[in-house]
Design a protein around this motif. Structure first.
Motif, PDB file in Angstrom:
ATOM      1  N   GLN A   1       8.061 -69.387 -37.319  1.00 42.03           N
ATOM      2  CA  GLN A   1       7.510 -68.999 -38.507  1.00 42.03           C
ATOM      3  C   GLN A   1       6.064 -68.888 -38.081  1.00 42.03           C
ATOM      4  O   GLN A   1       5.407 -69.118 -37.150  1.00 42.03           O
ATOM      5  CB  GLN A   1       7.516 -70.480 -39.333  1.00 42.03           C
ATOM      6  CG  GLN A   1       6.830 -71.562 -38.941  1.00 42.03           C
ATOM      7  CD  GLN A   1       7.106 -72.763 -40.099  1.00 42.03           C
ATOM      8  OE1 GLN A   1       6.821 -72.568 -41.213  1.00 42.03           O
ATOM      9  NE2 GLN A   1       7.471 -73.964 -39.628  1.00 42.03           N
ATOM     10  N   GLN A   2       5.429 -68.419 -39.197  1.00 41.44           N
ATOM     11  CA  GLN A   2       3.730 -67.963 -38.830  1.00 41.44           C
ATOM     12  C   GLN A   2       2.744 -69.310 -38.818  1.00 41.44           C
ATOM     13  O   GLN A   2       3.288 -70.266 -39.533  1.00 41.44           O
ATOM     14  CB  GLN A   2       3.179 -67.036 -40.011  1.00 41.44           C
ATOM     15  CG  GLN A   2       4.104 -65.854 -40.060  1.00 41.44           C
ATOM     16  CD  GLN A   2       3.306 -64.729 -41.178  1.00 41.44           C
ATOM     17  OE1 GLN A   2       2.616 -65.405 -42.053  1.00 41.44           O
ATOM     18  NE2 GLN A   2       3.701 -63.475 -41.012  1.00 41.44           N
TER      19      GLN A   2
ATOM     20  N   THR B   1       0.221 -66.423 -35.248  1.00 43.31           N
ATOM     21  CA  THR B   1       0.126 -65.485 -36.127  1.00 43.31           C
ATOM     22  C   THR B   1      -1.303 -65.037 -35.999  1.00 43.31           C
ATOM     23  O   THR B   1      -1.835 -63.740 -36.093  1.00 43.31           O
ATOM     24  CB  THR B   1       0.546 -65.362 -37.544  1.00 43.31           C
ATOM     25  OG1 THR B   1       1.802 -66.287 -37.382  1.00 43.31           O
ATOM     26  CG2 THR B   1       0.644 -64.090 -38.180  1.00 43.31           C
TER      27      THR B   1
ATOM     28  N   THR C   1       0.311 -71.185 -45.020  1.00 41.99           N
ATOM     29  CA  THR C   1       0.334 -71.311 -43.562  1.00 41.99           C
ATOM     30  C   THR C   1      -0.028 -72.450 -42.864  1.00 41.99           C
ATOM     31  O   THR C   1      -1.173 -72.860 -43.123  1.00 41.99           O
ATOM     32  CB  THR C   1      -0.587 -70.082 -42.920  1.00 41.99           C
ATOM     33  OG1 THR C   1      -0.124 -68.815 -43.801  1.00 41.99           O
ATOM     34  CG2 THR C   1      -0.350 -69.828 -41.587  1.00 41.99           C
TER      35      THR C   1
END
Length: 381
Positions: free
Chosen positions: A91-92, A140, A188
């Motif tokens: 995942q980011q 990311t 995030t």
């Protein structure tokens, strides 16, 4: 004041400048003479609230491209054997990284930012980011600010100018962090990381900007490396516990590396006599020691568990990953011992102190640790 902690790192410089005999007789005096600015402290004007909108104030941030030093990816040297490749996060996530002291000029108390800053400090900062921020390059987004960091000598004096310089540096880091938070998607997860002076500023960020806020729920982990963390006197103020499980999130990791035989006497003396975040002296209390080969607080792990040490070339600008090079053991004092001193270059400090190599020694394991914790992170409900 944490000044004594960095006396140790100035000694190696004085050793060349003044010679071992004079250093042995007048260590504190010579250290101050060589590193502490003699100029009057000039108050540092706070940056405008929107200053960090300027891409020029970042070494790393989205959009920089191939010149981003944190995005450098080293290669493995030779046959890797059967060691697994560190997993990529599923995942980011975003990283905020604060680099260590690269400004050692005694002409001023804080590094300049205008006109491109101090050329040598800027060059060294980028080298540090290649070796120390690159383990987080699966992120990311990586954000690493330029800031008016305190010069090396600011940590070596009881004069109020030293504290003022450190506070001014922190104010820049805080502004950069606030812009980072405003720029990253609020869903995030985030990772905080820093080394040496950068780690010192992270401790304060956790206490003042993260503790008790929604950001605490988004914190995957904080890698506070190369600066002492007191479990009793720092962590409660930071509001973040030590990482005691390999897949724990919302926790702190930290270590300081020494080859054996180790002589950490000056570092320990500084740690014992410098006030922690709660204003109290840690004394003989062990400092936080995360074993980067296991992701756990304390313990030991063999060299075979090391997925890859970033062994640099002499200039530190390039290097290759070598698996199985060094073990790691947290001793009763909270120091991370790495066995017989490995050959890492000419920047090993006296006493077999591997301060400059704290993260490169465990490059691949740090990358794997981040991926594991990001994978275990879950948003607040």
């Amino acid at each position: 004041m944490a000044r004594k902690f960095l006396y140790f790192f100035a000694f190696c410089i004085i050793l060349v400048i003044a010679g071992a005999f004079l250093l042995a007789r007048f260590p504190a005096e010579l250290t101050r003479l060589a590193m502490v600015p003699t100029a009057a402290f000039t108050p540092v004007t706070p940056l405008p609230a929107n200053a960090y909108e300027d891409p020029k104030l970042w070494y790393s941030r989205p959009g920089i491209g191939t010149s981003d030093p944190a995005r450098w990816q080293p290669a493995y040297a030779g046959d890797r054997g059967l060691l697994p490749t560190p997993a990529e996060p599923k995942q980011q996530f975003a990283v905020f990284f604060v680099h260590p002291t690269s400004y050692v000029n005694r002409a001023s108390w804080n590094a300049p930012l205008e006109n491109g800053g101090d050329p040598e400090a800027e060059r060294i900062a980028r080298i540090y980011l290649r070796g120390m921020a690159s383990p987080f390059n699966a992120a990311t987004e990586i954000w690493a600010p330029r800031y008016r960091q305190a010069t090396f000598g600011a940590f070596l004096t009881d004069a109020p100018e030293g504290r003022q310089a450190i506070d001014a540096a922190y104010a820049d880091v805080r502004e950069a962090f606030r812009f980072f938070v405003s720029s990253v998607d609020p869903k995030t997860p985030i990772v905080l990381a820093g080394h040496s002076q950068g780690a010192l500023h992270l401790k304060r960020l956790l206490a003042e900007e993260v503790k008790g806020t929604p950001l605490a729920q988004r914190l995957v982990a904080a890698y506070v490396v190369g600066w002492p963390v007191s479990p009793l006197h720092d962590l409660p103020v930071m509001g973040t516990p030590a990482c005691t499980a390999a897949d724990q999130t919302g926790c702190v990791l930290g270590w300081s590396s020494f080859g054996e035989p180790a002589d950490p006497s000056l570092v320990l003396e500084a740690y014992e006599s410098a006030p922690a975040l709660d204003g109290k002296l840690p004394g003989a209390e062990p400092m936080l020691c995360t074993n980067p080969l296991t992701g756990l607080t304390g313990g030991t792990a063999p060299a075979s568990a090391n997925l890859g040490t970033l062994v640099p070339e002499e200039t530190l600008e390039k290097g290759t990953l070598q698996p199985g090079l060094v073990p790691a053991t947290c001793d009763k004092r909270g120091l991370l011992l790495i066995g017989p001193a490995p050959e890492m270059g000419s920047y090993v400090l006296p006493g077999n102190n591997y301060h400059v190599y704290d993260l490169p020694l465990f490059w691949a394991n740090t990358k794997a640790d981040v991926a594991r914790r990001v994978g275990a992170w879950k948003p607040a409900r």
